[in-house]
Design a protein around this motif. Structure first.
Motif, PDB file in Angstrom:
ATOM      1  N   LEU A  31       0.826  -1.211   0.000  1.00 43.28           N
ATOM      2  CA  LEU A  31       0.000   0.000   0.000  1.00 43.28           C
ATOM      3  C   LEU A  31       0.857   1.256   0.000  1.00 43.28           C
ATOM      4  O   LEU A  31       0.604   2.200  -0.752  1.00 43.28           O
ATOM      5  N   VAL A  32       1.890   1.281   0.831  1.00 41.21           N
ATOM      6  CA  VAL A  32       2.766   2.452   0.892  1.00 41.21           C
ATOM      7  C   VAL A  32       3.521   2.632  -0.418  1.00 41.21           C
ATOM      8  O   VAL A  32       3.634   3.759  -0.927  1.00 41.21           O
ATOM      9  N   VAL A  40      -3.883   5.705  -6.333  1.00 44.70           N
ATOM     10  CA  VAL A  40      -4.775   5.260  -5.264  1.00 44.70           C
ATOM     11  C   VAL A  40      -4.789   3.737  -5.290  1.00 44.70           C
ATOM     12  O   VAL A  40      -5.147   3.128  -6.295  1.00 44.70           O
ATOM     13  N   ALA A  41      -4.402   3.150  -4.204  1.00 48.41           N
ATOM     14  CA  ALA A  41      -4.155   1.713  -4.155  1.00 48.41           C
ATOM     15  C   ALA A  41      -5.365   0.936  -3.646  1.00 48.41           C
ATOM     16  O   ALA A  41      -5.260   0.132  -2.736  1.00 48.41           O
ATOM     17  N   SER A  42      -6.530   1.159  -4.248  1.00 50.86           N
ATOM     18  CA  SER A  42      -7.721   0.460  -3.783  1.00 50.86           C
ATOM     19  C   SER A  42      -7.654  -1.040  -4.053  1.00 50.86           C
ATOM     20  O   SER A  42      -8.295  -1.824  -3.354  1.00 50.86           O
ATOM     21  N   ILE A  43      -6.877  -1.447  -5.023  1.00 40.77           N
ATOM     22  CA  ILE A  43      -6.717  -2.874  -5.308  1.00 40.77           C
ATOM     23  C   ILE A  43      -6.043  -3.598  -4.154  1.00 40.77           C
ATOM     24  O   ILE A  43      -6.218  -4.802  -3.984  1.00 40.77           O
ATOM     25  N   VAL A  44      -5.302  -2.879  -3.335  1.00 46.49           N
ATOM     26  CA  VAL A  44      -4.602  -3.499  -2.209  1.00 46.49           C
ATOM     27  C   VAL A  44      -5.600  -4.129  -1.238  1.00 46.49           C
ATOM     28  O   VAL A  44      -5.333  -5.188  -0.679  1.00 46.49           O
ATOM     29  N   GLY A  45      -6.745  -3.512  -1.045  1.00 42.41           N
ATOM     30  CA  GLY A  45      -7.763  -4.087  -0.160  1.00 42.41           C
ATOM     31  C   GLY A  45      -8.197  -5.469  -0.624  1.00 42.41           C
ATOM     32  O   GLY A  45      -8.338  -6.387   0.185  1.00 42.41           O
ATOM     33  N   GLY A  83      -1.776   0.698   6.917  1.00 37.49           N
ATOM     34  CA  GLY A  83      -1.235   1.107   5.621  1.00 37.49           C
ATOM     35  C   GLY A  83      -1.568   2.548   5.276  1.00 37.49           C
ATOM     36  O   GLY A  83      -0.724   3.287   4.765  1.00 37.49           O
ATOM     37  N   ILE A  84      -2.798   2.971   5.570  1.00 40.78           N
ATOM     38  CA  ILE A  84      -3.179   4.363   5.322  1.00 40.78           C
ATOM     39  C   ILE A  84      -2.354   5.292   6.191  1.00 40.78           C
ATOM     40  O   ILE A  84      -1.834   6.311   5.734  1.00 40.78           O
ATOM     41  N   ILE A 126      -8.600   7.881   1.416  1.00 42.81           N
ATOM     42  CA  ILE A 126      -8.996   6.928   2.454  1.00 42.81           C
ATOM     43  C   ILE A 126     -10.268   6.194   2.054  1.00 42.81           C
ATOM     44  O   ILE A 126     -10.368   4.972   2.205  1.00 42.81           O
ATOM     45  N   VAL A 127     -11.244   6.914   1.530  1.00 43.02           N
ATOM     46  CA  VAL A 127     -12.504   6.291   1.125  1.00 43.02           C
ATOM     47  C   VAL A 127     -12.284   5.308  -0.022  1.00 43.02           C
ATOM     48  O   VAL A 127     -12.859   4.211  -0.024  1.00 43.02           O
ATOM     49  N   LEU A 128     -11.445   5.664  -0.970  1.00 44.40           N
ATOM     50  CA  LEU A 128     -11.207   4.770  -2.108  1.00 44.40           C
ATOM     51  C   LEU A 128     -10.460   3.509  -1.707  1.00 44.40           C
ATOM     52  O   LEU A 128     -10.671   2.461  -2.320  1.00 44.40           O
ATOM     53  N   ILE A 129      -9.619   3.609  -0.730  1.00 48.02           N
ATOM     54  CA  ILE A 129      -8.921   2.415  -0.267  1.00 48.02           C
ATOM     55  C   ILE A 129      -9.901   1.548   0.494  1.00 48.02           C
ATOM     56  O   ILE A 129      -9.958   0.368   0.363  1.00 48.02           O
TER      57      ILE A 129
END
Length: 129
Positions: A31-32, A40-45, A83-84, A126-129
């Motif tokens: 994520l970092v 924006v690393a939303s795929i990380v979730g 991560g955030i 934050i919301v997108l992650i």
């Protein structure tokens, strides 16, 4: 004549939880790294959820119950929150190339003072992650 009824596999919750915890440091690092290049690393979730579930089923003996699902959910939430936070620290330090700024005496007091502003400016991230 009685037929032997197959036994359901027994879930080893402790081993599954310990193995699922391995998703936390890997997810935080990914994520970092992804967010430090401006993506924006939303795929990380999704990746963390999949890896935590896979690791849990490996450790638990191939079984995932409701308890296991809650453990996987907790691992995903902790990973994303840490991560955030780590991503905001790296951004505040001016990027991965300037991580030595974290060791400066005024870094953490300034970061803690600016944290509400940092969170407000990163609300969409934050919301997108």
């Amino acid at each position: 004549m009685t037929s032997a009824r197959p036994q359901a596999p027994v879930e080893n919750v402790g081993a599954g939880a310990l193995l699922a915890l391995l998703a936390i440091p890997v997810g935080v690092i990914v994520l970092v790294l992804i967010s430090s290049i401006g993506v924006v690393a939303s795929i990380v979730g999704f990746l963390v959820a999949f890896s935590a579930m896979w690791l849990y089923t490996r450790g638990s003996g191939g079984v995932i119950s409701r308890v296991g699902a809650w453990i996987v959910t907790a691992v995903v939430l902790v990973t994303l929150l840490v991560g955030i936070w780590a991503s905001m620290v790296v951004t505040f330090a001016r990027g991965l190339g300037h991580l030595s700024n974290i060791g400066l005496p005024g870094f953490w007091p300034q970061f803690n003072t600016d944290l509400p502003n940092i969170v407000n400016s990163n609300t969409l991230f934050i919301v997108l992650i």
